[in-house]
Design an enzyme around this catalytic site. Structure first.
Site, PDB file in Angstrom:
ATOM      1  N   SER A  58     -20.941  -0.800  84.891  1.00  0.00           N
ATOM      2  CA  SER A  58     -19.751  -1.006  85.700  1.00  0.00           C
ATOM      3  C   SER A  58     -18.575  -0.603  84.822  1.00  0.00           C
ATOM      4  CB  SER A  58     -19.651  -2.474  86.129  1.00  0.00           C
ATOM      5  OG  SER A  58     -18.709  -2.587  87.174  1.00  0.00           O
ATOM      6  N   GLU A  59     -17.719   0.281  85.338  1.00  0.00           N
ATOM      7  CA  GLU A  59     -16.739   0.912  84.450  1.00  0.00           C
ATOM      8  C   GLU A  59     -15.640  -0.028  83.966  1.00  0.00           C
ATOM      9  OE1 GLU A  59     -17.358   1.850  87.586  1.00  0.00           O
ATOM     10  OE2 GLU A  59     -15.540   2.450  88.656  1.00  0.00           O
ATOM     11  N   ASN A  60     -15.562  -1.227  84.517  1.00  0.00           N
ATOM     12  CA  ASN A  60     -14.624  -2.197  83.955  1.00  0.00           C
ATOM     13  C   ASN A  60     -15.139  -2.798  82.652  1.00  0.00           C
ATOM     14  OD1 ASN A  60     -16.523  -3.333  85.822  1.00  0.00           O
ATOM     15  ND2 ASN A  60     -15.455  -5.271  85.697  1.00  0.00           N
TER      16      ASN A  60
END
Lengths: 234, 222
Positions: B45-47
């Site tokens: 998840s790119e966060n």
């Protein structure tokens, strides 16, 4: 050395109108909610904000927007803020949307003394308009410039009076990189511990980047998106 | 089986043991429900997380533990957290085996538009431009037509691009299309349809694969 400031209002008391401010967080996760509240109480204006998102209507940076404090914003996604959308569509707020990874790397460069760098991201899109492009080893790249701010408002989980910080889970996001890229980095933590209590091997932000640290009083930490069982998103 | 589920099930069959995969918000996230038995796939998840687990119950939801869609998630054993700059270094640096994301438009050159409608919608590209520039394989997962019945697969995108010549595959409830140097190659059609049905609902010119197959949505390895 003691970077602890006794009140959140004192921590932001000298931030001037017209400042460029980075704010950590992803959506409402890991945002400096107490520092934002203190800024809103001061009602300074003409701020140039840099943050991945823009809060939501009624919370986080949405409060700064509603108080008319923000003149321009650089971010990557603002889809959760209807107020912002209407201001932008009426040309009342200068919004620059850039790719999230480019945003993160521009901030990293700003903290690391790198004035510009090349990425493949955004090539052939409006993001590359007006920017220098260059072929390196047979592939085309876009030059991106570093971002730096007057002030960074950061949320960490635990810290000590030297400003050493650790974060919790995905509340880390943009916080550590932004902590490196401002003249004045102000941090709110959930828990302040004695120096030596944080395992030096686990420290994510070394204290050198931090000027002020406060303990956040109350955390609302709303969950932004509706909970959906078993991974099936709407 | 509804269209979105069919798309998610079919793409899940492309997953291989050891893959690191980023899934876009919405439809692509449904793929996590159909990972083939017996393989290990790590979702990013790119966060700032690798090893994203399923949704928690309401009581277990932790506001410090969300995915890029801002929904609460859980930790799988072996997961890790990192900052945004590191997250996109692994994306841009070519470490992601697959990126699956939604689209508003795709075209014959593999151009993708999914982030803005000028004058109407202000949302932003989030991490999409970085993902399509950096992932080893970019799969677009979307419904074939708009709600008004217009084709989303066009001769040329009319909306501002997310990436130029970045899409490898397009998967809809009707078909699988591969982007090849000559254009768009129709390789699979949904059960009960033939190539003509897909062509009739597609603005872009489609090349028909000589070995055109039925799009299988059965769990692979069974």
């Amino acid at each position: 050395m003691n970077k602890i400031v006794q009140s959140v209002d004192a921590a932001v008391a000298d931030i001037a109108s017209g400042s460029t401010i980075m704010l950590g967080g992803f959506g409402l996760c890991g945002i400096p909610e107490n520092l934002i509240a203190a800024l809103v109480r001061r009602r300074i204006t003409g701020l140039h904000t840099i943050s991945n998102n823009m809060g939501v209507d009624g919370f986080g940076m949405g409060l700064m927007l509603e108080a008319g404090m923000i003149a321009s914003h650089i971010g990557s996604y603002v889809g959760e803020n209807r107020k912002l959308e209407s201001l932008v569509l009426r040309n009342e707020l200068d919004l620059t949307l850039i790719p999230q990874g480019t945003l993160a790397e521009r901030i990293r460069a700003g903290g690391a003394g790198i004035p510009a760098f090349y990425v493949p991201t955004g090539l052939g899109t409006v993001v590359a308009d007006g920017k220098e492009t260059r072929e390196i080893d047979g592939r085309e790249y876009v030059m991106e410039r570093a971002l730096h701010a007057d002030v960074a408002l950061i949320k960490a989980w635990r810290g000590d009076r030297y400003g050493n910080l650790i974060y919790r889970k995905t509340a880390r996001n943009f916080n550590p990189v932004m902590a490196t890229a401002a003249d004045l980095t102000i941090v709110e933590v959930e828990e302040l511990v004695e120096p030596g209590m944080l395992d030096p091997d686990q420290i994510v932000t070394p204290g050198i980047y931090v000027k002020r640290i406060i303990v956040g009083e109350a955390y609302r930490k709303p969950i932004e998106s509706k909970f959906i069982q078993s991974g099936g998103a709407a | 089986m509804i269209g979105k589920e069919r798309i998610a099930r079919r793409i899940a069959r492309e997953l291989k043991d050891g893959f690191y995969v980023n899934l876009g918000i919405g439809l692509p996230t449904m793929i996590t429900s159909y990972v083939p038995e017996g393989i290990d796939v790590t979702f990013q998840s790119e966060n700032g997380m690798l090893g994203v687990g399923p949704s928690p119950t309401d009581e277990q939801a932790d506001p410090d533990l969300i995915n890029a869609g801002k929904q609460p998630v859980t930790e799988l054993p072996g997961c890790s957290f990192f900052g945004s700059e590191e997250s996109f270094a692994m994306i841009r640096g070519g470490h992601m085996d697959m990126s699956v994301l939604g689209a508003m438009q795709v075209d014959e050159q593999g151009n993708l538009a999914n982030w803005t409608i000028p004058g109407k919608m202000v949302k932003g590209m989030g991490g999409a431009m970085d993902l399509v520039a950096g992932a080893r394989r970019v799969i677009v997962a979307m419904e074939h037509q708009t709600k008004d019945g217009a084709s989303r697969i066009l001769k040329a995108c009319t909306l501002p691009l997310t990436g130029k010549r970045v899409v490898h595959d397009i998967v809809t409830e009707l078909c699988w299309i591969r982007v090849v140097p000559e254009g768009l190659l129709l390789t699979e059609v949904a059960e009960g349809l033939d190539a003509a049905d897909v062509i009739a609902r597609t603005e872009a010119k489609l090349l028909i694969a000589p070995d055109l197959r039925v799009m299988s949505v059965a769990a692979s390895g069974q």
